[in-house]
Design a protein around this motif. Structure first.
Motif, mmCIF file in Angstrom:
data_model
loop_
_atom_site.group_PDB
_atom_site.id
_atom_site.type_symbol
_atom_site.label_atom_id
_atom_site.label_comp_id
_atom_site.label_asym_id
_atom_site.label_seq_id
_atom_site.Cartn_x
_atom_site.Cartn_y
_atom_site.Cartn_z
ATOM 1 N N ALA A 236 -10.915 -2.125 14.446
ATOM 2 C CA ALA A 236 -11.299 -2.391 15.834
ATOM 3 C C ALA A 236 -10.544 -3.608 16.335
ATOM 4 O O ALA A 236 -10.450 -4.629 15.646
ATOM 5 N N CYS A 237 -10.009 -3.513 17.551
ATOM 6 C CA CYS A 237 -9.220 -4.600 18.122
ATOM 7 C C CYS A 237 -10.072 -5.826 18.389
ATOM 8 O O CYS A 237 -11.154 -5.746 18.980
ATOM 9 N N VAL A 238 -9.590 -6.990 17.958
ATOM 10 C CA VAL A 238 -10.244 -8.272 18.238
ATOM 11 C C VAL A 238 -9.413 -9.079 19.225
ATOM 12 O O VAL A 238 -9.935 -9.673 20.168
ATOM 13 N N GLY A 239 -8.111 -9.123 19.014
ATOM 14 C CA GLY A 239 -7.234 -9.860 19.918
ATOM 15 C C GLY A 239 -5.783 -9.590 19.606
ATOM 16 O O GLY A 239 -5.436 -9.115 18.518
ATOM 17 N N SER A 240 -4.902 -9.849 20.578
ATOM 18 C CA SER A 240 -3.474 -9.644 20.362
ATOM 19 C C SER A 240 -2.688 -10.591 21.250
ATOM 20 O O SER A 240 -3.205 -11.121 22.238
ATOM 21 N N ALA A 241 -1.426 -10.812 20.867
ATOM 22 C CA ALA A 241 -0.555 -11.671 21.662
ATOM 23 C C ALA A 241 0.890 -11.306 21.396
ATOM 24 O O ALA A 241 1.251 -10.903 20.288
ATOM 25 N N GLY A 242 1.715 -11.470 22.440
ATOM 26 C CA GLY A 242 3.139 -11.220 22.306
ATOM 27 C C GLY A 242 3.974 -12.419 22.673
ATOM 28 O O GLY A 242 5.178 -12.323 22.841
ATOM 29 N N SER A 243 3.318 -13.592 22.779
ATOM 30 C CA SER A 243 4.042 -14.827 23.061
ATOM 31 C C SER A 243 3.095 -15.997 22.840
ATOM 32 O O SER A 243 1.893 -15.828 22.670
ATOM 33 N N SER A 244 3.671 -17.203 22.862
ATOM 34 C CA SER A 244 2.880 -18.428 22.817
ATOM 35 C C SER A 244 3.516 -19.398 23.794
ATOM 36 O O SER A 244 4.632 -19.863 23.591
ATOM 37 N N SER A 245 2.807 -19.699 24.884
ATOM 38 C CA SER A 245 3.425 -20.444 25.976
ATOM 39 C C SER A 245 2.984 -21.902 26.056
ATOM 40 O O SER A 245 3.406 -22.620 26.951
ATOM 41 N N ASP A 246 2.148 -22.368 25.107
ATOM 42 C CA ASP A 246 1.703 -23.757 25.202
ATOM 43 C C ASP A 246 2.714 -24.705 24.560
ATOM 44 O O ASP A 246 3.545 -24.307 23.753
ATOM 45 N N ALA A 247 2.624 -25.965 24.925
ATOM 46 C CA ALA A 247 3.626 -26.952 24.517
ATOM 47 C C ALA A 247 3.617 -27.230 23.026
ATOM 48 O O ALA A 247 4.614 -27.710 22.482
ATOM 49 N N SER A 248 2.515 -26.949 22.349
ATOM 50 C CA SER A 248 2.435 -27.258 20.922
ATOM 51 C C SER A 248 3.252 -26.294 20.074
ATOM 52 O O SER A 248 3.437 -26.527 18.883
ATOM 53 N N CYS A 249 3.739 -25.213 20.673
ATOM 54 C CA CYS A 249 4.525 -24.230 19.929
ATOM 55 C C CYS A 249 5.872 -24.081 20.614
ATOM 56 O O CYS A 249 6.038 -23.317 21.561
ATOM 57 N N ASN A 250 6.861 -24.789 20.115
ATOM 58 C CA ASN A 250 8.177 -24.827 20.749
ATOM 59 C C ASN A 250 9.096 -23.796 20.107
ATOM 60 O O ASN A 250 10.131 -24.134 19.535
ATOM 61 N N ASN A 251 8.700 -22.550 20.176
ATOM 62 C CA ASN A 251 9.495 -21.469 19.601
ATOM 63 C C ASN A 251 9.298 -20.225 20.466
ATOM 64 O O ASN A 251 8.209 -19.659 20.510
ATOM 65 N N ALA A 252 10.360 -19.803 21.159
ATOM 66 C CA ALA A 252 10.258 -18.664 22.073
ATOM 67 C C ALA A 252 9.956 -17.360 21.347
ATOM 68 O O ALA A 252 9.519 -16.388 21.970
ATOM 69 N N PHE A 253 10.181 -17.329 20.035
ATOM 70 C CA PHE A 253 9.926 -16.120 19.262
ATOM 71 C C PHE A 253 8.468 -16.009 18.800
ATOM 72 O O PHE A 253 8.060 -14.979 18.262
ATOM 73 N N ALA A 254 7.696 -17.051 18.978
ATOM 74 C CA ALA A 254 6.369 -17.140 18.371
ATOM 75 C C ALA A 254 5.290 -16.439 19.188
ATOM 76 O O ALA A 254 5.427 -16.199 20.385
ATOM 77 N N SER A 255 4.190 -16.128 18.496
ATOM 78 C CA SER A 255 2.959 -15.635 19.115
ATOM 79 C C SER A 255 1.773 -16.345 18.481
ATOM 80 O O SER A 255 1.844 -16.804 17.341
ATOM 81 N N ARG A 256 0.679 -16.427 19.244
ATOM 82 C CA ARG A 256 -0.526 -17.087 18.749
ATOM 83 C C ARG A 256 -1.760 -16.341 19.251
ATOM 84 O O ARG A 256 -1.833 -15.959 20.411
ATOM 85 N N VAL A 257 -2.726 -16.150 18.342
ATOM 86 C CA VAL A 257 -3.998 -15.514 18.700
ATOM 87 C C VAL A 257 -5.132 -16.406 18.220
ATOM 88 O O VAL A 257 -5.125 -16.884 17.082
ATOM 89 N N GLN A 258 -6.121 -16.626 19.075
ATOM 90 C CA GLN A 258 -7.365 -17.302 18.706
ATOM 91 C C GLN A 258 -8.520 -16.325 18.878
ATOM 92 O O GLN A 258 -8.536 -15.530 19.816
ATOM 93 N N TRP A 259 -9.497 -16.409 17.969
ATOM 94 C CA TRP A 259 -10.674 -15.548 18.106
ATOM 95 C C TRP A 259 -11.864 -16.189 17.400
ATOM 96 O O TRP A 259 -11.713 -16.993 16.485
ATOM 97 N N ASN A 260 -13.042 -15.844 17.867
ATOM 98 C CA ASN A 260 -14.289 -16.314 17.259
ATOM 99 C C ASN A 260 -14.651 -15.400 16.099
ATOM 100 O O ASN A 260 -14.764 -14.174 16.277
#
Length: 282
Positions: A236-260
């Motif tokens: 079952a899907c919880v979360g997904s991401a295809g990028s990470s746009s915040d300043a703490s991740c300085n890599n255009a190739f990166a993705s980040r997912v947060q979940w409870n």
């Protein structure tokens, strides 16, 4: 008086041409005067289904328990190909994998497609080669080979991730497996226009908020991440991401997912390419 092309003998599923697992044996084929037999829908992208009535040619191969790859990445391929891999007999086919392009540097041919799937020993697979564009036909070359994939290419062989590890864990999606375009989240990663191999990890929740990312400098391709709960046969899907746009991740190739998380809940994490057919290191 004009010339009439002879229809390919393997234009019907029942007349599929057997392919051998020989990396030196490239098979030439054509879809000219082929058939649009049944227009099987395979995966969410639905190539061969709605709005894609293109003649095709059929092949078969028998699984040996390893990962197989079917590819049209050859100079003889002169039209935009798509591939469907289906298991079972012609009157009971089920979708296994599909692809309508390749975007990695290994194959510079924009007309080509590549599909990879985990085979079962002794299982018969039908391979349909057709056009990704409505009604187009042409000539192609196809090769099926077995490849050595990552140990965690399958959900059931997912690698356990340490929580709050001291160092990032390195991995690669090269020779990984696609997920039949599993859709997770509004962004639909693994769905429309996203057919890319990936690898699996697991982590167990403790009731806190978790974060998984591919921000490390070692990430050298555009990654996507899906987080799913439950066993591999009922994810079952919880979360997904295809990028990470915040300043703490300085890599255009990166993705980040947060979940409870829920304490004691097993979560499966699938890391793959955000672009069709792409793979790399992370």
């Amino acid at each position: 008086v004009g010339e009439v092309s002879i229809p390919p003998p393997n234009r019907f599923c029942a007349a599929a041409e057997p392919l051998l697992l020989d990396p030196s044996l490239v098979t030439l084929g054509t879809t000219v005067n082929g058939t649009t037999e049944a227009n099987f829908r395979c995966g969410d992208f639905g190539r061969g289904g709605v709005n894609n009535f293109a003649p095709g040619a059929w092949y078969t191969v028998v699984g040996n328990g390893r990962i197989f790859e079917a590819s049209t990445c050859f100079g003889a391929t002169d039209f935009g190909t798509a591939i469907q891999v289906l298991a079972g007999p012609c009157d009971g086919l089920s979708c296994v994998a599909n692809a309508g392009s390749i975007s990695d540097s290994e194959c510079g041919d924009t007309q080509a497609s590549r599909a990879r799937w985990q085979t079962a020993n002794g299982q018969l697979y039908h391979i349909l080669v057709f056009s990704r564009n409505n009604g187009d036909t042409g000539s192609f070359a196809i090769l099926v080979r077995d490849i050595e994939g990552p140990s965690n290419a399958r959900c059931r062989r997912a690698q356990s991730l340490p929580l709050n590890g001291a160092e990032p864990l390195s991995g690669s999606t090269e020779n990984g497996l696609e997920r039949s375009n599993f859709r997770c989240g509004d962004f639909g990663l693994g769905g429309v226009n996203n057919v890319a191999p990936g690898v699996w990890y697991t982590v167990v929740g403790n009731g806190n908020t978790f974060e998984v990312d591919t921000c490390a400098d070692a990430t050298d391709f555009g990654t996507a991440v899906q987080v799913l709960s439950g066993p591999c046969n009922n994810l079952a899907c919880v979360g997904s991401a295809g990028s990470s746009s915040d300043a703490s991740c300085n890599n255009a190739f990166a993705s980040r997912v947060q979940w409870n998380t829920v304490e004691g809940q097993l979560y499966n994490i699938f890391i793959f390419g955000r672009n069709s057919g792409s793979f790399g290191n992370f």
